[in-house]
Design an enzyme around this catalytic site. Structure first.
Site, PDB file in Angstrom:
ATOM      1  N   LYS A  13       0.834  -1.218   0.000  1.00 30.66           N
ATOM      2  CA  LYS A  13       0.000   0.000   0.000  1.00 30.66           C
ATOM      3  C   LYS A  13       0.861   1.257   0.000  1.00 30.66           C
ATOM      4  CE  LYS A  13      -2.130  -0.980   3.906  1.00 30.66           C
ATOM      5  NZ  LYS A  13      -1.451  -2.234   4.294  1.00 30.66           N
ATOM      6  N   ARG A  88      -8.897   1.222   9.669  1.00 34.79           N
ATOM      7  CA  ARG A  88      -8.476  -0.167   9.860  1.00 34.79           C
ATOM      8  C   ARG A  88      -9.501  -0.953  10.668  1.00 34.79           C
ATOM      9  NH1 ARG A  88      -2.424   0.553   9.203  1.00 34.79           N
ATOM     10  NH2 ARG A  88      -1.430  -1.437   9.603  1.00 34.79           N
ATOM     11  N   ARG A 127      12.102  -7.335   4.955  1.00 33.78           N
ATOM     12  CA  ARG A 127      12.117  -5.885   4.675  1.00 33.78           C
ATOM     13  C   ARG A 127      13.159  -5.164   5.545  1.00 33.78           C
ATOM     14  NH1 ARG A 127       6.657  -2.374   4.787  1.00 33.78           N
ATOM     15  NH2 ARG A 127       6.665  -2.839   6.999  1.00 33.78           N
ATOM     16  N   ARG A 160      12.369  -2.895  11.067  1.00 33.44           N
ATOM     17  CA  ARG A 160      11.338  -2.394  11.979  1.00 33.44           C
ATOM     18  C   ARG A 160      11.055  -3.430  13.068  1.00 33.44           C
ATOM     19  NH1 ARG A 160       6.326  -0.075   8.452  1.00 33.44           N
ATOM     20  NH2 ARG A 160       5.175  -1.219  10.046  1.00 33.44           N
ATOM     21  N   ARG A 171       0.111  -9.326  13.388  1.00 33.21           N
ATOM     22  CA  ARG A 171      -0.488  -8.253  12.588  1.00 33.21           C
ATOM     23  C   ARG A 171      -1.471  -8.834  11.573  1.00 33.21           C
ATOM     24  NH1 ARG A 171       4.725  -5.515  10.339  1.00 33.21           N
ATOM     25  NH2 ARG A 171       3.384  -3.944   9.392  1.00 33.21           N
TER      26      ARG A 171
HETATM   27  P1  AMP Z   1       1.639   0.317   9.187  1.00 34.89           P
HETATM   28  O1  AMP Z   1       2.893   1.066   8.941  1.00 34.89           O
HETATM   29  O2  AMP Z   1       0.475   0.838   8.405  1.00 34.89           O
HETATM   30  O3  AMP Z   1       1.808  -1.182   9.035  1.00 34.89           O
HETATM   31  O4  AMP Z   1       1.233   0.567  10.729  1.00 34.89           O
HETATM   32  C1  AMP Z   1       2.122   0.173  11.759  1.00 34.89           C
HETATM   33  C2  AMP Z   1       1.336   0.044  13.057  1.00 34.89           C
HETATM   34  O5  AMP Z   1       0.749   1.310  13.405  1.00 34.89           O
HETATM   35  C3  AMP Z   1       0.166  -0.928  13.039  1.00 34.89           C
HETATM   36  O6  AMP Z   1       0.562  -2.281  13.247  1.00 34.89           O
HETATM   37  C4  AMP Z   1      -0.674  -0.398  14.192  1.00 34.89           C
HETATM   38  O7  AMP Z   1      -0.115  -0.739  15.447  1.00 34.89           O
HETATM   39  C5  AMP Z   1      -0.520   1.123  14.020  1.00 34.89           C
HETATM   40  N1  AMP Z   1      -1.568   1.689  13.144  1.00 34.89           N
HETATM   41  C6  AMP Z   1      -1.390   2.253  11.917  1.00 34.89           C
HETATM   42  N2  AMP Z   1      -2.564   2.668  11.412  1.00 34.89           N
HETATM   43  C7  AMP Z   1      -3.516   2.357  12.334  1.00 34.89           C
HETATM   44  C8  AMP Z   1      -4.930   2.518  12.387  1.00 34.89           C
HETATM   45  N3  AMP Z   1      -5.618   3.073  11.376  1.00 34.89           N
HETATM   46  N4  AMP Z   1      -5.577   2.070  13.500  1.00 34.89           N
HETATM   47  C9  AMP Z   1      -4.901   1.511  14.511  1.00 34.89           C
HETATM   48  N5  AMP Z   1      -3.576   1.322  14.524  1.00 34.89           N
HETATM   49  C10 AMP Z   1      -2.871   1.742  13.444  1.00 34.89           C
END
Ligand code: AMP
Length: 214
Positions: A13, A88, A127, A160, A171
């Site tokens: 994404k 989400r 990654r 990360r 996740r």
């Molecule tokens: P991402 O980089 O999008 O994979 O997000 C990393 C982490 O941030 C996720 O595993 C969640 O812990 C948190 N996070 C990101 N976006 C959201 C969201 N819309 N709602 C809740 N937690 C989020």
């Protein structure tokens, strides 16, 4: 263009959002990036979000919705946006719908990036990122020339905390239980577009632009 990107972690994404943004000049809003920046700066939001993120859990809806209410009012959103990683959960989608009404805006589409769990684990566990410029590598498929050093800027390469396999699996469980219900949410109102995200990033971009009619 006002679009949201839905899909499991590692579906690409963020990569695709960066390409679409470059072509169409809309704002790229990644909730994950905003949260990581807050964690880095040790803001009150960052301190609250950190434990959830490191465990691969979702940050509570009320914190995310408040953060997005502020972000979507910023001037760069006037020309359109891609929401990468938000909403989400169904409550977040409902809050977004309410906010769009409040701002007198309409969402064009929700794009679903489809990719299976094992591909996600393979992609994310390998990654690697540059701490300085954010360039993305893969330990097997796209390694840096010199180990631990960014090809582009010489910065330090890191993994990360939430890209460790156990956290990735968590996740994915969270995605299937809390985020996947959004597929029906957007399908039922005729706003869902589906894209096969298992191929190369160039192939995915072609399919995505076609679906968006861009
Ligand atoms: P991402 O980089 O999008 O994979 O997000 C990393 C982490 O941030 C996720 O595993 C969640 O812990 C948190 N996070 C990101 N976006 C959201 C969201 N819309 N709602 C809740 N937690 C989020």
């Amino acid at each position: 263009m006002r679009v949201i990107f839905i899909g499991p972690p590692g579906a690409g994404k963020g990569t695709q959002a960066a390409k679409v943004v470059e072509r169409h000049g809309v704002a790229h809003i990644s909730t994950g990036d905003i949260l990581r920046e807050n964690v880095k700066r040790k803001t009150p939001l960052g301190l609250k979000a950190k434990e959830f993120m490191n465990a691969g859990r979702l940050v509570p809806d009320e914190l995310i919705v408040a953060m997005m209410k502020d972000r979507l009012r910023e001037s760069d959103c006037a020309g359109g946006f891609i929401l990468d990683g938000f909403p989400r959960t169904v409550p977040q989608a409902q809050a977004l719908d309410a906010l769009m009404v409040e701002l007198d805006l309409e969402l064009d589409a929700a794009v679903l990036f489809q990719v299976d769990d094992e591909t996600v684990v393979e992609r994310l566990s390998g990654r690697r990122l540059c701490r300085k410029c954010g360039a993305i590598y893969h330990a097997v498929f796209h390694p840096t020339a010199a180990e631990g050093v960014c090809d582009a800027c010489g910065g330090e390469i890191y993994q990360r905390d939430d890209d460790k396999e156990a956290v990735i699996r968590n996740r994915l469980t969270v995605y299937h239980s809390q985020t996947a219900p959004l597929i029906d949410y957007y399908r039922s109102c005729g706003r869902l577009l589906e894209v096969d995200a298992a191929g190369s990033s160039d192939a995915v971009l072609v399919a995505l632009e076609k679906r968006l009619g861009a």
